[in-house]
Design a protein around this motif. Structure first.
Motif, PDB file in Angstrom:
ATOM      1  N   ARG A   1      25.087  62.888  18.492  1.00 36.40           N
ATOM      2  CA  ARG A   1      24.886  64.400  17.790  1.00 36.40           C
ATOM      3  C   ARG A   1      24.805  64.356  16.439  1.00 36.40           C
ATOM      4  O   ARG A   1      24.153  65.209  15.878  1.00 36.40           O
ATOM      5  N   ASP A   2      25.493  63.608  15.562  1.00 37.76           N
ATOM      6  CA  ASP A   2      25.605  63.816  14.098  1.00 37.76           C
ATOM      7  C   ASP A   2      24.821  62.416  13.837  1.00 37.76           C
ATOM      8  O   ASP A   2      24.895  62.100  12.635  1.00 37.76           O
ATOM      9  N   GLY A   3      23.964  61.893  14.353  1.00 38.59           N
ATOM     10  CA  GLY A   3      22.992  60.890  14.034  1.00 38.59           C
ATOM     11  C   GLY A   3      23.510  59.556  13.808  1.00 38.59           C
ATOM     12  O   GLY A   3      22.544  58.829  13.114  1.00 38.59           O
ATOM     13  N   GLU A   4      24.388  59.292  14.458  1.00 37.89           N
ATOM     14  CA  GLU A   4      24.991  57.724  14.196  1.00 37.89           C
ATOM     15  C   GLU A   4      24.431  56.766  15.327  1.00 37.89           C
ATOM     16  O   GLU A   4      24.266  57.433  16.475  1.00 37.89           O
ATOM     17  N   ILE A   5      24.184  55.565  15.107  1.00 38.80           N
ATOM     18  CA  ILE A   5      23.867  54.825  15.885  1.00 38.80           C
ATOM     19  C   ILE A   5      25.109  53.963  16.706  1.00 38.80           C
ATOM     20  O   ILE A   5      25.587  53.362  16.285  1.00 38.80           O
ATOM     21  N   VAL A   6      25.122  54.227  18.119  1.00 36.75           N
ATOM     22  CA  VAL A   6      26.058  53.609  18.829  1.00 36.75           C
ATOM     23  C   VAL A   6      25.103  52.617  20.001  1.00 36.75           C
ATOM     24  O   VAL A   6      24.032  52.923  20.131  1.00 36.75           O
TER      25      VAL A   6
ATOM     26  N   PHE B   1      26.032  63.722  28.247  1.00 31.55           N
ATOM     27  CA  PHE B   1      25.127  62.895  27.391  1.00 31.55           C
ATOM     28  C   PHE B   1      25.551  62.233  26.244  1.00 31.55           C
ATOM     29  O   PHE B   1      26.474  62.923  25.458  1.00 31.55           O
ATOM     30  N   VAL B   2      25.311  61.142  25.946  1.00 26.57           N
ATOM     31  CA  VAL B   2      25.850  60.556  24.440  1.00 26.57           C
ATOM     32  C   VAL B   2      25.297  61.527  23.292  1.00 26.57           C
ATOM     33  O   VAL B   2      25.961  61.477  22.516  1.00 26.57           O
ATOM     34  N   LYS B   3      24.318  61.828  23.461  1.00 21.78           N
ATOM     35  CA  LYS B   3      23.465  62.716  22.371  1.00 21.78           C
ATOM     36  C   LYS B   3      24.522  63.929  22.195  1.00 21.78           C
ATOM     37  O   LYS B   3      23.905  64.718  21.180  1.00 21.78           O
TER      38      LYS B   3
ATOM     39  N   THR C   1      19.547  38.670  17.727  1.00 23.32           N
ATOM     40  CA  THR C   1      19.782  40.337  18.287  1.00 23.32           C
ATOM     41  C   THR C   1      18.553  40.886  18.654  1.00 23.32           C
ATOM     42  O   THR C   1      17.791  41.188  17.920  1.00 23.32           O
ATOM     43  N   ASN C   2      18.666  41.236  20.243  1.00 18.73           N
ATOM     44  CA  ASN C   2      17.545  42.005  20.589  1.00 18.73           C
ATOM     45  C   ASN C   2      18.124  43.486  20.737  1.00 18.73           C
ATOM     46  O   ASN C   2      19.146  43.555  21.700  1.00 18.73           O
ATOM     47  N   ILE C   3      17.508  44.523  19.798  1.00 18.85           N
ATOM     48  CA  ILE C   3      18.064  45.715  19.959  1.00 18.85           C
ATOM     49  C   ILE C   3      17.053  46.555  20.806  1.00 18.85           C
ATOM     50  O   ILE C   3      15.837  46.623  20.359  1.00 18.85           O
ATOM     51  N   GLU C   4      17.629  47.064  21.914  1.00 16.25           N
ATOM     52  CA  GLU C   4      16.705  47.894  22.787  1.00 16.25           C
ATOM     53  C   GLU C   4      16.764  49.459  22.248  1.00 16.25           C
ATOM     54  O   GLU C   4      18.041  49.873  22.558  1.00 16.25           O
ATOM     55  N   LEU C   5      15.802  50.093  22.003  1.00 20.01           N
ATOM     56  CA  LEU C   5      15.970  51.515  21.570  1.00 20.01           C
ATOM     57  C   LEU C   5      15.736  52.255  22.834  1.00 20.01           C
ATOM     58  O   LEU C   5      14.603  52.369  23.484  1.00 20.01           O
TER      59      LEU C   5
ATOM     60  N   TRP D   1      13.651  61.176  23.173  1.00 15.71           N
ATOM     61  CA  TRP D   1      12.971  60.460  22.158  1.00 15.71           C
ATOM     62  C   TRP D   1      13.938  61.034  20.997  1.00 15.71           C
ATOM     63  O   TRP D   1      14.205  62.171  20.669  1.00 15.71           O
ATOM     64  N   TYR D   2      14.797  60.115  20.483  1.00 22.52           N
ATOM     65  CA  TYR D   2      15.716  60.304  19.402  1.00 22.52           C
ATOM     66  C   TYR D   2      14.820  60.190  17.947  1.00 22.52           C
ATOM     67  O   TYR D   2      14.568  59.242  17.462  1.00 22.52           O
ATOM     68  N   GLU D   3      14.899  61.446  17.617  1.00 16.68           N
ATOM     69  CA  GLU D   3      14.320  61.351  16.173  1.00 16.68           C
ATOM     70  C   GLU D   3      14.773  60.835  15.265  1.00 16.68           C
ATOM     71  O   GLU D   3      15.800  61.045  14.706  1.00 16.68           O
ATOM     72  N   GLY D   4      14.257  60.034  14.574  1.00 13.62           N
ATOM     73  CA  GLY D   4      14.460  58.919  13.436  1.00 13.62           C
ATOM     74  C   GLY D   4      15.220  57.777  13.970  1.00 13.62           C
ATOM     75  O   GLY D   4      15.772  57.086  12.966  1.00 13.62           O
ATOM     76  N   MET D   5      15.381  57.514  15.034  1.00 10.29           N
ATOM     77  CA  MET D   5      16.293  56.008  15.557  1.00 10.29           C
ATOM     78  C   MET D   5      15.737  54.963  15.023  1.00 10.29           C
ATOM     79  O   MET D   5      16.312  54.042  14.595  1.00 10.29           O
ATOM     80  N   GLU D   6      14.349  54.835  15.059  1.00 11.04           N
ATOM     81  CA  GLU D   6      13.642  53.857  14.462  1.00 11.04           C
ATOM     82  C   GLU D   6      13.884  53.433  12.953  1.00 11.04           C
ATOM     83  O   GLU D   6      14.365  52.369  12.658  1.00 11.04           O
ATOM     84  N   GLU D   7      13.788  54.614  12.307  1.00  7.18           N
ATOM     85  CA  GLU D   7      14.138  54.415  10.781  1.00  7.18           C
ATOM     86  C   GLU D   7      15.469  54.092  10.477  1.00  7.18           C
ATOM     87  O   GLU D   7      15.832  53.273   9.705  1.00  7.18           O
TER      88      GLU D   7
END
Length: 239
Positions: free
Chosen positions: A41-46, A62-64, A105-109, A115-121
Motif C-alpha cells: 500500500r505504501d509502494g514498497e516492492i515485496v 490483498f498484498v496491496k 534473477t528472473n523477476i516476474e511482475l 496494474w501496480y502503477e509505477g512498479m516497472e519504474e
C-alpha cells in the motif's frame, strides 16, 4: 548448457519466495531464481506470488492493502510450518542476499490482475542501484508491462510469459525486441523450440519438476528450466 533456475526459490521443500527458500536454492546449486513482485500500500516492492496472502501466509486479504510495516508481522511459512517464521521479503533484501554472487534473477511482475502503477519504474531503479542489469530478466504474463520495461530499460533482458500454444512465438517475440520466451513446458515441442531459436530467442520454461520432463527439456535444447526442485534439476543441467 541448460540453466537451473529455482522457481520461487527451493519451493519444493521450503516456503516459497522467502529468504530461506533462496538460501537453500543457493546451497542446492541453482544458477539463479525466479520470483514474483507486488507493491504494498505504501509502494514498497515485496516478493510473493499471489495477489492475496491467504494461501501462503497466516494473514488474509490483498498484498496491496497492507503497508510494508504490517507485512513484516506476516508469516509466509504456512505450507511448511516446520520451517518456523519466514517473513515476506522485499526486493532489496533479496538483492542483499545475492550480492556478489554469480546468479541469474528472473523477476516476474505480477500485474495481470492489478496494474501496480509505477512498479516497472521502481523495480528497474533498484536493479540499476545494485548494478544487476546484465544479471536480471524481467517477465510478465502482461505483455504490455513487458513492453513498458523494454521501453524504460533497453539494457535489461525481458521475457514474455505464456501458458498457451502461441503460433510462431519466436516471430512474435523478436518482432517486439524481447529477448526471452517463458512458456509452460507442456507447450514445447521440436518445431516450437527450433522456431524460437531460429529467431535468436532464449527459452526459459516453467515449471519443470519431474525427471522425465527435465530430460525432455534437455533433449529439446531449452536454455533454462525453472522448477521447484533445483537439487533434482542440477543433474540434468551440469552435463
Amino acid at each position: 548448457m541448460m540453466l537451473n533456475i529455482a522457481h520461487r526459490g527451493f519451493s519444493g521443500k521450503y516456503p516459497e519466495n522467502t529468504l530461506l527458500a533462496f538460501q537453500k536454492g543457493i546451497e542446492a546449486g541453482a544458477d539463479g531464481f525466479e520470483f514474483d513482485t507486488h507493491l504494498t500500500r505504501d509502494g514498497e516492492i515485496v516478493i510473493i506470488h499471489d495477489e492475496r496472502l491467504d494461501r501462503t501466509t497466516n494473514a488474509q486479504g490483498f498484498v496491496k492493502d497492507y503497508t510494508l510495516e504490517e507485512l513484516r508481522k506476516v508469516d509466509a511459512s504456512k505450507p511448511f510450518p516446520e520451517c518456523g517464521f519466514c517473513g515476506i521479503p522485499t526486493l532489496r533484501e533479496y538483492f542483499e542476499l545475492i550480492r556478489g554472487r554469480d546468479l541469474i534473477t528472473n523477476i516476474e511482475l505480477k500485474n495481470g490482475i492489478f496494474w501496480y502503477e509505477g512498479m516497472e519504474e521502481k523495480v528497474i531503479a533498484m536493479i540499476r542501484e545494485y548494478g544487476l542489469e546484465e544479471r536480471v530478466i524481467l517477465s510478465s504474463f502482461n505483455h504490455r508491462s513487458v513492453m513498458k520495461c523494454k521501453a524504460l530499460a533497453q539494457e535489461i533482458r525481458c521475457g514474455f510469459l505464456t501458458m498457451s500454444w502461441l503460433e510462431r512465438p519466436g516471430e512474435y517475440t523478436a518482432a517486439r525486441g524481447v529477448e526471452c520466451y517463458h512458456p509452460l513446458y507442456l507447450t514445447l515441442d521440436r518445431e516450437t523450440v527450433d522456431e524460437l531459436h531460429g529467431h535468436g530467442i532464449r527459452i526459459n520454461t516453467w515449471t519443470v519438476n519431474e525427471e522425465a520432463d527435465l530430460a525432455r527439456m534437455k533433449e529439446l535444447g531449452v536454455d533454462a528450466v525453472i522448477g521447484n526442485f533445483p537439487d533434482r534439476a542440477a543433474a540434468y543441467c551440469r552435463d
